[in-house]
Write a protein that holds these residues in place. Structure first.
Motif, mmCIF file in Angstrom:
data_model
loop_
_atom_site.group_PDB
_atom_site.id
_atom_site.type_symbol
_atom_site.label_atom_id
_atom_site.label_comp_id
_atom_site.label_asym_id
_atom_site.label_seq_id
_atom_site.Cartn_x
_atom_site.Cartn_y
_atom_site.Cartn_z
ATOM 1 N N VAL A 242 -36.958 31.004 41.825
ATOM 2 C CA VAL A 242 -37.966 30.255 41.064
ATOM 3 C C VAL A 242 -37.584 28.779 40.998
ATOM 4 O O VAL A 242 -38.404 27.890 41.226
ATOM 5 C CB VAL A 242 -38.109 30.845 39.648
ATOM 6 N N GLN A 243 -36.322 28.513 40.673
ATOM 7 C CA GLN A 243 -35.845 27.142 40.567
ATOM 8 C C GLN A 243 -35.462 26.607 41.946
ATOM 9 O O GLN A 243 -35.137 27.358 42.858
ATOM 10 C CB GLN A 243 -34.640 27.080 39.628
ATOM 11 N N ARG A 244 -35.481 25.287 42.075
ATOM 12 C CA ARG A 244 -35.047 24.634 43.291
ATOM 13 C C ARG A 244 -33.672 24.009 43.066
ATOM 14 O O ARG A 244 -33.332 23.605 41.950
ATOM 15 C CB ARG A 244 -36.057 23.554 43.709
ATOM 16 N N VAL A 245 -32.914 23.922 44.144
ATOM 17 C CA VAL A 245 -31.521 23.526 44.005
ATOM 18 C C VAL A 245 -31.390 22.111 43.438
ATOM 19 O O VAL A 245 -30.471 21.824 42.660
ATOM 20 C CB VAL A 245 -30.783 23.673 45.349
ATOM 21 N N ASP A 246 -32.301 21.190 43.785
ATOM 22 C CA ASP A 246 -32.225 19.838 43.220
ATOM 23 C C ASP A 246 -32.443 19.862 41.715
ATOM 24 O O ASP A 246 -31.795 19.113 40.955
ATOM 25 C CB ASP A 246 -33.268 18.932 43.887
ATOM 26 N N GLU A 247 -33.350 20.723 41.247
ATOM 27 C CA GLU A 247 -33.595 20.852 39.813
ATOM 28 C C GLU A 247 -32.369 21.408 39.099
ATOM 29 O O GLU A 247 -32.060 21.006 37.963
ATOM 30 C CB GLU A 247 -34.801 21.757 39.577
ATOM 31 N N ILE A 248 -31.684 22.328 39.768
ATOM 32 C CA ILE A 248 -30.481 22.915 39.171
ATOM 33 C C ILE A 248 -29.423 21.847 38.957
ATOM 34 O O ILE A 248 -28.817 21.745 37.880
ATOM 35 C CB ILE A 248 -29.927 24.037 40.084
ATOM 36 N N VAL A 249 -29.201 21.000 39.959
ATOM 37 C CA VAL A 249 -28.182 19.949 39.852
ATOM 38 C C VAL A 249 -28.553 18.949 38.768
ATOM 39 O O VAL A 249 -27.703 18.514 37.974
ATOM 40 C CB VAL A 249 -27.996 19.250 41.214
ATOM 41 N N ARG A 250 -29.841 18.562 38.699
ATOM 42 C CA ARG A 250 -30.260 17.633 37.642
ATOM 43 C C ARG A 250 -30.117 18.266 36.267
ATOM 44 O O ARG A 250 -29.750 17.606 35.289
ATOM 45 C CB ARG A 250 -31.710 17.207 37.875
ATOM 46 N N GLY A 251 -30.396 19.568 36.187
ATOM 47 C CA GLY A 251 -30.347 20.243 34.895
ATOM 48 C C GLY A 251 -28.946 20.348 34.313
ATOM 49 O O GLY A 251 -28.761 20.234 33.098
ATOM 50 N N VAL A 252 -27.940 20.565 35.157
ATOM 51 C CA VAL A 252 -26.571 20.718 34.640
ATOM 52 C C VAL A 252 -25.963 19.366 34.300
ATOM 53 O O VAL A 252 -25.012 19.283 33.510
ATOM 54 C CB VAL A 252 -25.673 21.482 35.636
ATOM 55 N N GLY A 253 -26.458 18.286 34.899
ATOM 56 C CA GLY A 253 -26.020 16.949 34.518
ATOM 57 C C GLY A 253 -24.564 16.656 34.777
ATOM 58 O O GLY A 253 -23.884 16.085 33.924
ATOM 59 N N GLY A 254 -24.067 17.020 35.904
ATOM 60 C CA GLY A 254 -22.674 16.717 36.249
ATOM 61 C C GLY A 254 -22.490 16.762 37.746
ATOM 62 O O GLY A 254 -23.406 17.110 38.499
ATOM 63 N N GLN A 255 -21.306 16.393 38.179
ATOM 64 C CA GLN A 255 -21.007 16.412 39.601
ATOM 65 C C GLN A 255 -20.632 17.821 40.024
ATOM 66 O O GLN A 255 -19.607 18.348 39.606
ATOM 67 C CB GLN A 255 -19.864 15.458 39.926
ATOM 68 N N PRO A 256 -21.448 18.470 40.863
ATOM 69 C CA PRO A 256 -21.111 19.841 41.260
ATOM 70 C C PRO A 256 -20.049 19.872 42.348
ATOM 71 O O PRO A 256 -19.963 18.971 43.183
ATOM 72 C CB PRO A 256 -22.444 20.380 41.778
ATOM 73 N N ILE A 257 -19.231 20.907 42.312
ATOM 74 C CA ILE A 257 -18.279 21.190 43.385
ATOM 75 C C ILE A 257 -18.828 22.291 44.275
ATOM 76 O O ILE A 257 -18.707 22.242 45.502
ATOM 77 C CB ILE A 257 -16.919 21.613 42.795
ATOM 78 N N ALA A 258 -19.460 23.284 43.648
ATOM 79 C CA ALA A 258 -20.037 24.401 44.393
ATOM 80 C C ALA A 258 -21.237 24.938 43.629
ATOM 81 O O ALA A 258 -21.287 24.877 42.396
ATOM 82 C CB ALA A 258 -19.010 25.497 44.612
ATOM 83 N N ILE A 259 -22.208 25.460 44.374
ATOM 84 C CA ILE A 259 -23.414 26.055 43.798
ATOM 85 C C ILE A 259 -23.601 27.423 44.432
ATOM 86 O O ILE A 259 -23.544 27.556 45.659
ATOM 87 C CB ILE A 259 -24.657 25.184 44.077
ATOM 88 N N THR A 260 -23.821 28.435 43.587
ATOM 89 C CA THR A 260 -24.055 29.796 44.075
ATOM 90 C C THR A 260 -25.465 30.221 43.714
ATOM 91 O O THR A 260 -25.887 30.084 42.560
ATOM 92 C CB THR A 260 -23.039 30.782 43.470
ATOM 93 N N TRP A 261 -26.190 30.737 44.690
ATOM 94 C CA TRP A 261 -27.591 31.125 44.512
ATOM 95 C C TRP A 261 -27.710 32.409 43.684
ATOM 96 O O TRP A 261 -26.787 33.254 43.680
ATOM 97 C CB TRP A 261 -28.232 31.339 45.877
ATOM 98 N N PRO A 262 -28.836 32.600 42.986
ATOM 99 C CA PRO A 262 -29.071 33.872 42.277
ATOM 100 C C PRO A 262 -29.250 35.016 43.281
ATOM 101 O O PRO A 262 -29.693 34.808 44.411
ATOM 102 C CB PRO A 262 -30.363 33.606 41.491
ATOM 103 N N THR A 263 -28.898 36.230 42.838
ATOM 104 C CA THR A 263 -28.947 37.393 43.723
ATOM 105 C C THR A 263 -29.723 38.520 43.062
ATOM 106 O O THR A 263 -30.140 38.420 41.898
ATOM 107 C CB THR A 263 -27.526 37.893 44.038
ATOM 108 N N ASP A 264 -29.873 39.598 43.810
ATOM 109 C CA ASP A 264 -30.546 40.770 43.252
ATOM 110 C C ASP A 264 -29.716 41.438 42.170
ATOM 111 O O ASP A 264 -30.234 42.225 41.382
ATOM 112 C CB ASP A 264 -30.872 41.773 44.363
#
Length: 354
Positions: A242-264
């Motif tokens: 549902v969410q897009r990865v750019d929105e996720i990064v803006r939402g957490v408000g910090g410098q990410p090191i790694a991002i893991t996608w949602p799963t089943d």
């Protein structure tokens, strides 16, 4: 009461333990030690073997969606984006991890991208390549199923060998300075074995203990009161979050090191930040942040073992701690062969004194 063992008898027992541990496990210790020594310089080694992955032209400053789009263009049918990892220290490629959604255990693929351009530099299976083979050799001796346990017991044997070796190095009589003499024995291999064994004893004991800890986390965790982490069940990333990865990064408000996608199995984005972690519900976008957690003893043991973040002096020490056991295994075997030859020599009878 039973008879108390003398110092010489006790030394002979430890000598037998030390000798047979080395002889019986020597052929396994050599590949285990050499592969561990090479993996201390994992990133450098990977760059030498796969230079195309590191042909970057600048830092990773693009939106994460650019990297995702570039990776999706080279995915095979049925593969889905599972993770995105930024380079450590700002240098190196951005790595997109993808897994197959087909029937069976998910097969992972890594796509390496230039940070400044999002250009695809390389694509390879996570178990492919020389460096990955070294990891599997060191972690399981390439034995499926019980390989990790075999490596753990070799670690226990090497710990025993290093401590009994220190006992045997210690001079029976005289000053301890006698132990540092090069010509302690007539044979070159024996002198080399004694000297290298002493100087590497403590690092080798540490590497052996931490290696056994990594192989048997539940056992050691129960001793120190830490719960061993469970391996996550195989999961398939959602095809259309549902969410897009750019929105996720803006939402957490910090410098990410790694991002893991949602799963089943877990419908939430997981973001590792420089300061703490965050979890974002895919359905609602709600953000839950966690402060940095204290490092567990199990994680400390792993860092001690592989040298991650420990500095160059420590890395050189564990590099030698992996290299020298191979030399000790060879010299120990040649010493044993030499002793067998010596025992087979006919004893010359002396003429009776007149």
């Amino acid at each position: 009461m039973g008879k108390q063992l003398s110092k010489v008898e006790l030394r002979n027992i430890w000598f037998s333990v030390h000798k047979w541990a080395g002889l019986l496990l020597g052929l396994l210790i050599i590949p285990l030690s050499l592969s561990g020594s090479a993996l201390v310089w994992h990133d450098w080694l990977d760059a030498q073997v796969n230079p195309q992955r590191y042909a970057v032209s600048g830092p990773a400053t693009l939106p994460p969606s650019r990297y995702v789009a570039a990776a999706q263009a080279v995915l095979a049918p049925g593969e889905r984006i599972a993770s995105l990892r930024y380079p450590e220290g700002g240098e190196g490629p951005v790595v997109i991890g993808a897994v197959s959604a087909r029937v069976g255990p998910p097969q992972r693929t890594n796509i390496y991208l230039g940070g400044a351009t999002a250009r695809v530099l390389d694509k390879a299976g996570s178990n492919e390549g020389a460096v990955r083979v070294l990891h599997r050799l060191h972690g399981s001796l390439l034995v499926p199923g019980m390989g990790r346990q075999i490596v753990g017991w070799i670690g226990v044997a090497m710990l025993t060998s290093s401590l009994t070796g220190l006992w045997l190095w210690w001079p029976l009589t005289g000053s301890v300075r006698r132990g540092f003499r090069w010509k302690r024995r007539p044979q070159f291999d024996a002198n080399l074995h004694h000297q290298l064994g002493f100087w590497i004893c403590i690092p080798l004991a540490m590497l052996s203990l931490t290696g056994a800890w990594i192989s048997f986390p539940a056992f050691f965790g129960s001793i120190v009161g830490e719960r061993a982490g469970q391996r996550p069940a195989p999961a398939v990333p959602l095809a259309e979050p549902v969410q897009r990865v750019d929105e996720i990064v803006r939402g957490v408000g910090g410098q990410p090191i790694a991002i893991t996608w949602p799963t089943d199995k877990s419908p939430a984005w997981k973001v590792t930040l420089v300061q703490g972690d965050a979890e974002v519900a895919d359905a609602s976008g709600a953000v839950t942040t966690r402060a940095p957690q204290p490092e567990t003893l199990a994680r400390t043991m792993r860092r001690w073992h592989d040298g991650t973040g420990m500095g160059p002096v420590w890395q050189v020490a564990i590099f030698l701690g992996g290299l020298i056991p191979a030399v000790l295994a060879v010299t120990g075997a040649t010493m044993w062969v030499g002793s067998r030859k010596w025992r087979k020599r006919p004893v010359r009878k002396l003429a009776p004194a007149e």
